[in-house]
Design a protein around this motif. Sequence first.
Motif, mmCIF file in Angstrom:
data_model
loop_
_atom_site.group_PDB
_atom_site.id
_atom_site.type_symbol
_atom_site.label_atom_id
_atom_site.label_comp_id
_atom_site.label_asym_id
_atom_site.label_seq_id
_atom_site.Cartn_x
_atom_site.Cartn_y
_atom_site.Cartn_z
ATOM 1 N N ARG A 244 3.501 9.790 -9.894
ATOM 2 C CA ARG A 244 2.890 9.894 -11.229
ATOM 3 C C ARG A 244 2.001 11.116 -11.321
ATOM 4 O O ARG A 244 1.974 11.807 -12.344
ATOM 5 C CB ARG A 244 2.079 8.630 -11.524
ATOM 6 N N TRP A 245 1.242 11.406 -10.243
ATOM 7 C CA TRP A 245 0.383 12.592 -10.252
ATOM 8 C C TRP A 245 1.220 13.861 -10.385
ATOM 9 O O TRP A 245 0.856 14.784 -11.120
ATOM 10 C CB TRP A 245 -0.434 12.638 -8.966
ATOM 11 N N ALA B 141 0.829 -1.205 0.000
ATOM 12 C CA ALA B 141 0.000 0.000 0.000
ATOM 13 C C ALA B 141 0.865 1.258 0.000
ATOM 14 O O ALA B 141 0.589 2.220 -0.738
ATOM 15 C CB ALA B 141 -0.937 -0.007 1.205
ATOM 16 N N ALA B 142 1.921 1.262 0.829
ATOM 17 C CA ALA B 142 2.786 2.434 0.888
ATOM 18 C C ALA B 142 3.511 2.653 -0.431
ATOM 19 O O ALA B 142 3.627 3.788 -0.919
ATOM 20 C CB ALA B 142 3.787 2.272 2.033
ATOM 21 N N ILE C 244 2.600 1.630 -3.463
ATOM 22 C CA ILE C 244 1.645 2.039 -4.504
ATOM 23 C C ILE C 244 1.256 3.499 -4.325
ATOM 24 O O ILE C 244 1.154 4.257 -5.298
ATOM 25 C CB ILE C 244 0.402 1.129 -4.464
ATOM 26 N N THR C 245 1.048 3.915 -3.069
ATOM 27 C CA THR C 245 0.703 5.311 -2.799
ATOM 28 C C THR C 245 1.836 6.237 -3.235
ATOM 29 O O THR C 245 1.609 7.273 -3.856
ATOM 30 C CB THR C 245 0.415 5.509 -1.307
ATOM 31 N N TRP C 246 3.064 5.862 -2.895
ATOM 32 C CA TRP C 246 4.232 6.667 -3.295
ATOM 33 C C TRP C 246 4.301 6.775 -4.815
ATOM 34 O O TRP C 246 4.527 7.857 -5.360
ATOM 35 C CB TRP C 246 5.491 6.022 -2.728
ATOM 36 N N ARG C 247 4.118 5.651 -5.499
ATOM 37 C CA ARG C 247 4.209 5.654 -6.961
ATOM 38 C C ARG C 247 3.100 6.495 -7.579
ATOM 39 O O ARG C 247 3.341 7.271 -8.504
ATOM 40 C CB ARG C 247 4.136 4.225 -7.487
ATOM 41 N N ASN C 248 1.878 6.354 -7.075
ATOM 42 C CA ASN C 248 0.762 7.134 -7.612
ATOM 43 C C ASN C 248 0.971 8.624 -7.394
ATOM 44 O O ASN C 248 0.647 9.446 -8.261
ATOM 45 C CB ASN C 248 -0.550 6.687 -6.975
ATOM 46 N N ASN C 249 1.506 8.983 -6.225
ATOM 47 C CA ASN C 249 1.770 10.389 -5.960
ATOM 48 C C ASN C 249 2.838 10.931 -6.904
ATOM 49 O O ASN C 249 2.729 12.051 -7.410
ATOM 50 C CB ASN C 249 2.216 10.563 -4.504
#
Length: 349
Positions: free
Chosen positions: A145-146, A135-136, A138-143
């Motif tokens: 990418r955003w 979860a951490a 994926i959250t880091w990666r999504n942030n």
Amino acid sequence: MNFIYIGAAATLLGVPAGLAMTGGNAQTVMTVSLAVFLAGLVFAARRWPRSVLILSVLTIAAWRPAHLIEAGWVWPATAALILTVLAGHVRTAVITGAAAMTWGLLWDYGATQRSSDWVFAHWCGEALWVGAVLAAAITWRNNARWQELELGRRRAEERVEIARDLHDVVSHTLAVVGVHLNVALDAFDDDPEEARASLRLAQQVRGQAMTDLKSLVGVLREGEVPSLASLERLADQVRAAGLPVTVNEFGDPVEVPAPVATAVYRVVQEALTNAVRHAGATQVTVTLRYAPDEVLVDVRDDGPGSEAVPDGHGIAGMRERVAALGGALTAGPDERGFVVRASLPLIRS
């Protein structure tokens, strides 16, 4: 690259410490060997993240049933798991982690002498760890990418803004210079002195255009913007082309934020350019009205106009620029000529 070094160091130090905390023997040669081997694999994760993750999990799965280590099915490969997610292979990380946890649960239940409660408690603890790590990551990666998408959006907006400014400067200059060149061409034989004067004016406008382009480069480098005080100079260029321009201001001058001042300047510039090129006008009036919460700009010529608004990048660019600041722009003929009118709120930066 920083993630690689951090992951390798964390694996080298964390595997022996983690095995000791979970009941394993951190002093054995095999435990240290496992830590060194997994840490070494992390350096290959930059190029082959999925292969490193699978090889790390398979190594743990081989050593654990052989009693070379005594705890953990996935968490010793935490660094490889995180790097696989950050590389964009989220599905591989989730499937590999789930498969390793399932295999570990079945093995512990079937091949160890531990009680079911002990096996389940340790499995749940490791499952929670793996889930939190995924979860951490994926959250880091999504942030990340955003942030990349947001940066790309801002760069696209800047390119559009630059294109508008270039269009405004170049089209205005070409329109005014074109008028002077036509005058010089018509007077070349009959009145050489008038032809020379027109060519000198064209040269002056060209020089001013170079100054404007340098100012545009200054905007890109330092954030400088055209000011409303430059409107009179803009009007002088059009007057020099033979089209009278009157600039009127009403209301108490207020502090106009830089984005609004730039928009007003470009709207007036484009409207004057259209008046020179298309309207066949004999007079243009530019009116600025200051209100406590907005600035109104009105550019009106007395040309015949047309029933249809001229198509092109100019009008659309003006409308987009004004709308981006929360304002509104209208452009079209009326009973006395062609009118461009814009209202812009006094946003505060």
